[in-house]
Design an enzyme around this catalytic site. Structure first.
Site, mmCIF file in Angstrom:
data_model
loop_
_atom_site.group_PDB
_atom_site.id
_atom_site.type_symbol
_atom_site.label_atom_id
_atom_site.label_comp_id
_atom_site.label_asym_id
_atom_site.label_seq_id
_atom_site.Cartn_x
_atom_site.Cartn_y
_atom_site.Cartn_z
ATOM 1 N N PRO A 1 0.830 -1.208 0.000
ATOM 2 C CA PRO A 1 0.000 0.000 0.000
ATOM 3 C C PRO A 1 0.868 1.263 0.000
ATOM 4 C CG PRO A 1 -0.642 -1.484 1.784
ATOM 5 C CD PRO A 1 0.615 -2.016 1.205
ATOM 6 N N CYS A 2 0.577 2.159 -0.923
ATOM 7 C CA CYS A 2 1.397 3.371 -1.037
ATOM 8 C C CYS A 2 0.673 4.632 -0.571
ATOM 9 C CB CYS A 2 1.880 3.538 -2.479
ATOM 10 S SG CYS A 2 0.529 3.702 -3.671
ATOM 11 N N GLN A 3 -0.533 4.492 -0.032
ATOM 12 C CA GLN A 3 -1.322 5.669 0.339
ATOM 13 C C GLN A 3 -0.559 6.641 1.240
ATOM 14 O OE1 GLN A 3 -2.323 2.450 0.722
ATOM 15 N NE2 GLN A 3 -4.540 2.265 0.642
ATOM 16 N N LEU B 1 2.441 7.397 1.401
ATOM 17 C CA LEU B 1 3.599 8.046 0.792
ATOM 18 C C LEU B 1 3.194 9.294 0.018
ATOM 19 C CD1 LEU B 1 5.471 4.895 -0.537
ATOM 20 C CD2 LEU B 1 5.723 6.038 1.665
#
Length: 167
Positions: free
Chosen positions: A130-132, A134
């Site tokens: 999950p990159c949320q 960042l």
């Protein structure tokens, strides 16, 4: 001499599976693979993965509601990808759909709860964490180890790989 080796399908485990983007990439480049397991906790993503990557005609015997809850209680699931969903609050049709998708997908559940010693034999572990957290949308919370952020779940891969490398 590689000419005498028998062809074998690549055994793949997909962590942070979502809708299966990693295995879709393998498919598109013509890799012969089989999914030996996956990890996903978001219910909608699990259903999408099931539809996209599994034979929907594959029969899964569905036990009583009590037995479904008993089996699914080994895992943590979320309806909103943010907080845990209580299984006993799911409607009968929702619970059955979750049971069937989980079985058909060979889901090992939330990445943070996986016991690496119980994972199936695999040749390749793929993931797209999950990159949320960042992005500005995730308030740039980051992905620090033990940060408690969704992006920080990437460190679970390190934990799993350390155990797999010891075996």
């Amino acid at each position: 001499d590689g000419r005498n080796r028998r062809h074998r399908r690549l055994r793949v485990f997909e962590a942070f599976a979502g809708i299966g983007a990693q295995v879709t990439a393998l498919e598109r480049i013509g890799i012969d693979y089989e999914i030996v397991g996956m990890s996903e906790w978001f219910i909608d993503a699990l259903h999408c993965y099931d539809i996209l990557h599994n034979d929907q005609d594959q029969e899964i015997e569905v036990p009583s509601r009590e037995e479904q809850i008993k089996y699914l209680s080994q895992f943590t699931f979320s309806k909103d990808s943010m907080k845990e969903t209580k299984l006993n609050l799911l409607k009968p049709a929702e619970l059955e759909k979750l049971y069937v998708s989980n079985k058909r997908c060979k889901n090992y559940g939330s990445i943070s709860e996986i016991n690496a010693t119980e994972l199936p034999d695999m040749d390749l572990l793929v993931y797209s964490f999950p990159c949320q957290d960042l992005s500005t949308g995730g308030n740039c919370k980051g992905m620090g180890k033990d940060s408690g952020t969704r992006s920080g779940l990437l460190w679970e891969i390190e934990r799993i790989l350390k155990v797999l490398n010891e075996e």
